[in-house]
Write a protein that holds these residues in place. Sequence first.
Motif, PDB file in Angstrom:
ATOM      1  N   LEU A  34      13.351  -6.870   2.332  1.00 37.32           N
ATOM      2  CA  LEU A  34      12.719  -7.900   1.621  1.00 37.32           C
ATOM      3  C   LEU A  34      11.272  -7.843   1.024  1.00 37.32           C
ATOM      4  N   ALA A  35      10.482  -7.116   1.989  1.00 37.62           N
ATOM      5  CA  ALA A  35       9.197  -6.879   1.483  1.00 37.62           C
ATOM      6  C   ALA A  35       8.909  -5.783   0.717  1.00 37.62           C
ATOM      7  N   VAL A  36       9.942  -4.714   0.478  1.00 43.19           N
ATOM      8  CA  VAL A  36       9.799  -3.706  -0.615  1.00 43.19           C
ATOM      9  C   VAL A  36      10.424  -4.472  -1.894  1.00 43.19           C
ATOM     10  N   ALA A  37      11.347  -5.291  -1.824  1.00 39.42           N
ATOM     11  CA  ALA A  37      11.814  -6.069  -3.133  1.00 39.42           C
ATOM     12  C   ALA A  37      10.636  -6.933  -3.626  1.00 39.42           C
ATOM     13  N   ASP A  38      10.208  -7.562  -2.872  1.00 41.13           N
ATOM     14  CA  ASP A  38       8.937  -8.551  -3.301  1.00 41.13           C
ATOM     15  C   ASP A  38       7.726  -7.724  -3.716  1.00 41.13           C
ATOM     16  N   GLY A  86       0.637  -0.939  -0.085  1.00 40.83           N
ATOM     17  CA  GLY A  86       0.015   0.167   0.111  1.00 40.83           C
ATOM     18  C   GLY A  86       0.777   1.220   0.187  1.00 40.83           C
ATOM     19  N   ARG A  87       1.965   1.289   0.892  1.00 43.27           N
ATOM     20  CA  ARG A  87       2.844   2.344   0.602  1.00 43.27           C
ATOM     21  C   ARG A  87       3.646   2.583  -0.557  1.00 43.27           C
ATOM     22  N   LEU A  88       3.795   1.495  -1.278  1.00 40.31           N
ATOM     23  CA  LEU A  88       4.536   1.652  -2.526  1.00 40.31           C
ATOM     24  C   LEU A  88       3.788   2.181  -3.532  1.00 40.31           C
ATOM     25  N   ALA A  89       2.396   2.003  -3.351  1.00 45.00           N
ATOM     26  CA  ALA A  89       1.537   2.226  -4.605  1.00 45.00           C
ATOM     27  C   ALA A  89       1.216   3.723  -5.036  1.00 45.00           C
ATOM     28  N   ARG A  90       1.841   4.525  -3.933  1.00 48.13           N
ATOM     29  CA  ARG A  90       1.777   5.959  -4.201  1.00 48.13           C
ATOM     30  C   ARG A  90       3.279   6.669  -4.871  1.00 48.13           C
ATOM     31  N   CYS A  91       4.196   5.276  -5.114  1.00 46.85           N
ATOM     32  CA  CYS A  91       5.433   5.645  -5.627  1.00 46.85           C
ATOM     33  C   CYS A  91       5.463   5.230  -7.071  1.00 46.85           C
ATOM     34  N   ASP A  92       6.275   5.805  -7.941  1.00 47.17           N
ATOM     35  CA  ASP A  92       6.453   5.407  -9.460  1.00 47.17           C
ATOM     36  C   ASP A  92       7.671   4.489  -9.736  1.00 47.17           C
ATOM     37  N   GLY A  93       8.640   4.566  -8.773  1.00 44.63           N
ATOM     38  CA  GLY A  93       9.824   3.724  -8.914  1.00 44.63           C
ATOM     39  C   GLY A  93      10.353   3.357  -7.368  1.00 44.63           C
ATOM     40  N   VAL A  94      11.186   2.587  -7.378  1.00 43.27           N
ATOM     41  CA  VAL A  94      12.033   2.060  -6.160  1.00 43.27           C
ATOM     42  C   VAL A  94      13.495   2.268  -6.408  1.00 43.27           C
ATOM     43  N   LEU A  95      14.175   2.600  -5.104  1.00 44.04           N
ATOM     44  CA  LEU A  95      15.840   2.516  -5.289  1.00 44.04           C
ATOM     45  C   LEU A  95      16.219   1.649  -4.138  1.00 44.04           C
ATOM     46  N   LEU A  96      16.619   0.361  -4.107  1.00 40.83           N
ATOM     47  CA  LEU A  96      16.585  -0.302  -2.905  1.00 40.83           C
ATOM     48  C   LEU A  96      18.407  -0.303  -2.703  1.00 40.83           C
ATOM     49  N   GLY A 149       7.366  -9.422 -15.429  1.00 43.58           N
ATOM     50  CA  GLY A 149       7.807  -8.351 -14.297  1.00 43.58           C
ATOM     51  C   GLY A 149       8.045  -6.987 -15.256  1.00 43.58           C
ATOM     52  N   GLY A 150       8.332  -5.938 -14.309  1.00 44.68           N
ATOM     53  CA  GLY A 150       8.578  -4.561 -14.907  1.00 44.68           C
ATOM     54  C   GLY A 150      10.255  -4.423 -15.065  1.00 44.68           C
ATOM     55  N   ALA A 202       4.575  -6.042  -8.367  1.00 45.24           N
ATOM     56  CA  ALA A 202       3.826  -4.884  -9.127  1.00 45.24           C
ATOM     57  C   ALA A 202       4.380  -4.412 -10.244  1.00 45.24           C
ATOM     58  N   GLY A 203       5.385  -4.811 -10.662  1.00 49.35           N
ATOM     59  CA  GLY A 203       6.144  -4.277 -11.783  1.00 49.35           C
ATOM     60  C   GLY A 203       6.646  -2.787 -11.441  1.00 49.35           C
ATOM     61  N   LEU A 204       6.835  -2.603 -10.624  1.00 50.70           N
ATOM     62  CA  LEU A 204       7.390  -0.848 -10.151  1.00 50.70           C
ATOM     63  C   LEU A 204       8.863  -1.126 -10.775  1.00 50.70           C
ATOM     64  N   PRO A 205       9.308   0.003 -11.594  1.00 50.84           N
ATOM     65  CA  PRO A 205      10.682  -0.037 -11.861  1.00 50.84           C
ATOM     66  C   PRO A 205      11.539   0.155 -10.484  1.00 50.84           C
ATOM     67  N   LEU A 206      12.624  -0.880 -10.386  1.00 51.86           N
ATOM     68  CA  LEU A 206      13.321  -0.913  -9.448  1.00 51.86           C
ATOM     69  C   LEU A 206      15.014  -1.232  -9.920  1.00 51.86           C
TER      70      LEU A 206
END
Length: 244
Positions: free
Chosen positions: A101-105, A59-69, A203-204, A110-114
């Motif tokens: 681990l949860a963010v990566a999963d 739910g928290r990532l749903a507001r984001c357009d991409g992720v940098l781990l 996936g994305g 969700a196919g978020l650019p990562l």
Amino acid sequence: MTAGPSGRPLIAVPARFSAGATALRYAAEVTARALVEAVWRGGGEPFVMHPADPAGAAGRLARCDGVLLPGGGDLHPRHYGADGEHEALYDVDEEQDAFDLAVADRALAAGLPLLAVCRGLQVVNVVRGGTLRQHMDAEHRHVVHPVTVEPGTLLAKVLDAGETAASCYHHQDIDVLGEGLAVTARAADGTIEGVELSGGAGGGWFLGVQWHPEDTAATDPAQQEIFTALVTAAAGRRDEGSAG
């Protein structure tokens, strides 16, 4: 999905726990300045996330357009089924592990650019069922060395080169490659330095590098392009979502 206040794609960056920081009286949550500046130069809006509530990551990532781990301390070996703990392990934090681990999963699902950097790459490998070597025979700490890039890969396209100078700081690396991942770069000693999703994995957009491109991104256009490519992919996914 939403954009930042300047219209830039919003790039989630999980914070790292720190015992303290200059001008702060207590324990801190931090991220590397070089990392967020590289995202900003690439046209993104860095959004540093509090590493809590892994169950709510989707739910928290749903507001984001991409992720940098980003990079950080070592994952606890139990997450990849290792026996015992090597004496060289450092900065192991179960709360940080659970969140990363949860963010990566969720980002992959969700196919978020990562974009996954150093520890981030290792986290993704573990999420995909892979394993790590707890301590390398020859550490890649405080080392800049050439990395050979596989032709035809996403990384080769991003760097527009078959080799790059990688600024490394890691004492662990991938042992068994995770399901659905393909190796895109190696050091001269065979160490896996880059991964992406294999052709049939779905996936994305995903790019993982074992080195720290933020170290030299301000002066090396090829390293900066890694962050710019993440932001470009995030903008494209956001625009597709808006159109739909």
